[in-house]
Scaffold this motif. Structure first.
Motif, mmCIF file in Angstrom:
data_model
loop_
_atom_site.group_PDB
_atom_site.id
_atom_site.type_symbol
_atom_site.label_atom_id
_atom_site.label_comp_id
_atom_site.label_asym_id
_atom_site.label_seq_id
_atom_site.Cartn_x
_atom_site.Cartn_y
_atom_site.Cartn_z
ATOM 1 N N ILE A 193 -24.903 -41.565 33.566
ATOM 2 C CA ILE A 193 -23.528 -41.795 34.015
ATOM 3 C C ILE A 193 -22.604 -41.742 32.807
ATOM 4 N N GLY A 194 -21.736 -40.727 32.782
ATOM 5 C CA GLY A 194 -20.805 -40.539 31.677
ATOM 6 C C GLY A 194 -21.148 -39.289 30.890
ATOM 7 N N PRO A 195 -20.381 -38.180 31.060
ATOM 8 C CA PRO A 195 -20.762 -36.915 30.443
ATOM 9 C C PRO A 195 -20.073 -36.618 29.108
ATOM 10 N N GLY A 196 -19.804 -37.646 28.299
ATOM 11 C CA GLY A 196 -19.336 -37.395 26.945
ATOM 12 C C GLY A 196 -20.457 -36.829 26.095
ATOM 13 N N PRO A 197 -20.222 -36.647 24.797
ATOM 14 C CA PRO A 197 -21.283 -36.120 23.924
ATOM 15 C C PRO A 197 -22.576 -36.925 24.023
ATOM 16 N N VAL A 261 -33.854 -41.814 42.124
ATOM 17 C CA VAL A 261 -33.583 -41.923 40.695
ATOM 18 C C VAL A 261 -34.493 -42.998 40.111
ATOM 19 N N ASP A 262 -35.384 -42.599 39.207
ATOM 20 C CA ASP A 262 -36.346 -43.528 38.613
ATOM 21 C C ASP A 262 -35.736 -44.360 37.487
ATOM 22 N N GLY A 263 -34.785 -43.794 36.796
ATOM 23 C CA GLY A 263 -34.133 -44.495 35.694
ATOM 24 C C GLY A 263 -32.702 -44.024 35.539
ATOM 25 N N VAL A 264 -31.834 -44.924 35.092
ATOM 26 C CA VAL A 264 -30.427 -44.589 34.872
ATOM 27 C C VAL A 264 -30.054 -44.967 33.443
ATOM 28 N N ILE A 265 -29.312 -44.069 32.776
ATOM 29 C CA ILE A 265 -28.717 -44.375 31.478
ATOM 30 C C ILE A 265 -27.216 -44.431 31.684
ATOM 31 N N GLU A 266 -26.615 -45.585 31.427
ATOM 32 C CA GLU A 266 -25.178 -45.769 31.671
ATOM 33 C C GLU A 266 -24.454 -45.727 30.330
ATOM 34 N N GLY A 273 -19.126 -47.661 36.342
ATOM 35 C CA GLY A 273 -20.371 -47.028 35.929
ATOM 36 C C GLY A 273 -21.547 -47.990 35.945
ATOM 37 N N LYS A 274 -21.303 -49.221 35.501
ATOM 38 C CA LYS A 274 -22.372 -50.219 35.511
ATOM 39 C C LYS A 274 -22.795 -50.555 36.941
ATOM 40 N N ALA A 275 -21.811 -50.716 37.819
ATOM 41 C CA ALA A 275 -22.124 -51.034 39.209
ATOM 42 C C ALA A 275 -22.871 -49.884 39.875
ATOM 43 N N LEU A 276 -22.451 -48.645 39.579
ATOM 44 C CA LEU A 276 -23.136 -47.490 40.150
ATOM 45 C C LEU A 276 -24.579 -47.431 39.671
#
Length: 376
Positions: A193-197, A261-266, A273-276
């Protein structure tokens, strides 16, 4: 000392919220175990965007501060002991990490996480120390940077460009460590979650290590999402609606389109984003949080942590990961993907304010990664 070396370094100094200016700082005396770098390239990262706005009181209290902790440089001066110990000589290209371990046996350093050193503290390293007193040069927004004996330094591979070395040694190294922290096995699915660099680096790292990746962003992130699709990630465009119903609908839509989704990187750092992340990850999955909003604005549903038995991890930076990142970056380049190409905008020191504003999406441009070239 090199004959004809300058007496002063020119740096973009932070002097208070939204106040940056060029200043000259004396070149410090280099001891037997020290070295001095001529900065070739320095990345502009998300923490510096927040610091520029005045978000961190401890930084405001230390002004002037030279930002910059993603540093590629050339050895300009080096003490005899440092040259022998580091196997370096004048002219060698290196990258230097933002933090370094102590030698006093603290708990964090003993466990390999020197970014959390209990002797130096999280707040003391490149980009955050005061430039008031010698050795002054504690950041990459400068023509020169001081490197103490404890600092962690890596030679730049001879076949790497400066841009490849910068991205590989920091954002991509972060991505490798954070993707591994999800504990998702080969073939498993990681959402970022979050498509910055940094988000791009996490998605690429997941794919480069055998996992599937979905990168989630806003409509304004179209260029970055397209880049991710080009290296094999699936993508999802969400909205700014942070209501509970909207977050539940978004999570359901992502799973419907791309699978559990097995894992999320926020890495967005936003409350939404955290809630999602918590709603998106499957039962018994892992959420890795590596960006933080203001704690007073951060909702957290502890029931989800229990009801889904989520493993929640915080991860800070990339201790002991640079060499692995160099290896993976080389392999990707051999497949036709050079992470150095992500640096789309390079500015001189004189244009530092515009560099920060561009990186923060405060201009009409939509960069992938922004850097400064102090030699320009």
């Amino acid at each position: 000392m090199i004959t004809g070396s300058p007496s002063f370094a020119r740096a973009a100094a932070y002097r208070g919220p939204e106040d940056m200016g060029l200043e000259n700082f004396p070149i410090p005396v280099i001891g037997p175990d020290d070295l001095l770098l001529e900065v070739i390239l320095c990345g502009v990262d998300g923490s510096e965007l927040a610091m520029y706005r005045g978000a961190f009181d401890y930084v405001n209290e230390r002004v002037p501060v030279i930002f910059g902790d993603e540093i590629v440089g050339r050895v300009a001066q080096i003490g005899a002991a440092a040259a022998d110990r580091r196997n370096l000589t004048v002219g060698d290209k290196v990258v230097v990490e933002a933090r370094w371990p102590c030698t006093e046996g603290c708990h964090a350093c003993d466990h390999g996480q020197y970014y959390l050193c209990e002797r130096r503290g999280l707040k003391n390293g490149y980009g955050t120390l005061s430039a008031k007193e010698p050795p002054y040069l504690w950041g990459g927004y400068s023509t020169h940077t001081f490197v103490p004996p404890e600092a962690v330094v890596y030679p730049v591979p001879a076949d790497f460009s400066d841009r490849t070395a910068l991205v590989a040694s920091s954002p991509f190294a972060n991505g490798i460590r954070w993707a591994d922290a999800t504990d998702v096995p080969d073939g498993g699915h990681i959402a970022v979650i979050g498509p910055g660099p940094q988000g791009l680096s996490c998605a690429l790292a997941a794919i480069a290590t055998g996992r599937r990746a979905t990168l989630i962003g806003l409509e304004a992130d179209a260029q970055r999402l397209e880049l991710a699709a080009g290296f094999g990630a699936t993508t999802f465009v969400t909205t700014r609606d942070s209501s509970p119903d909207a977050i539940l609908e978004t999570a359901a839509a992502i799973v419907a389109q791309h699978g559990d989704v097995d894992g999320v990187i926020e890495v967005s750092g936003s409350p939404a984003g955290k809630a999602l992340a918590m709603n998106l990850v499957r039962v018994l999955g892992t959420v890795v949080s590596s960006a933080s909003p203001n704690p007073s604005t951060q909702p957290f549903d502890w029931r989800l942590l229990m009801w889904k038995e989520i493993t929640l991890k915080g991860r800070l930076s990339h201790p002991n990961t640079v060499e692995k990142a160099f290896e993976k970056a080389r392999g990707l380049r051999e497949q036709g993907l050079d992470v150095g190409d992500w640096i789309t905008h390079v500015f001189p020191l004189e244009d530092v304010t515009n560099a920060i504003r561009t990186a923060a999406y405060q201009t009409e441009e939509r960069p992938i990664k922004v850097a400064l070239d102090p030699r320009a």
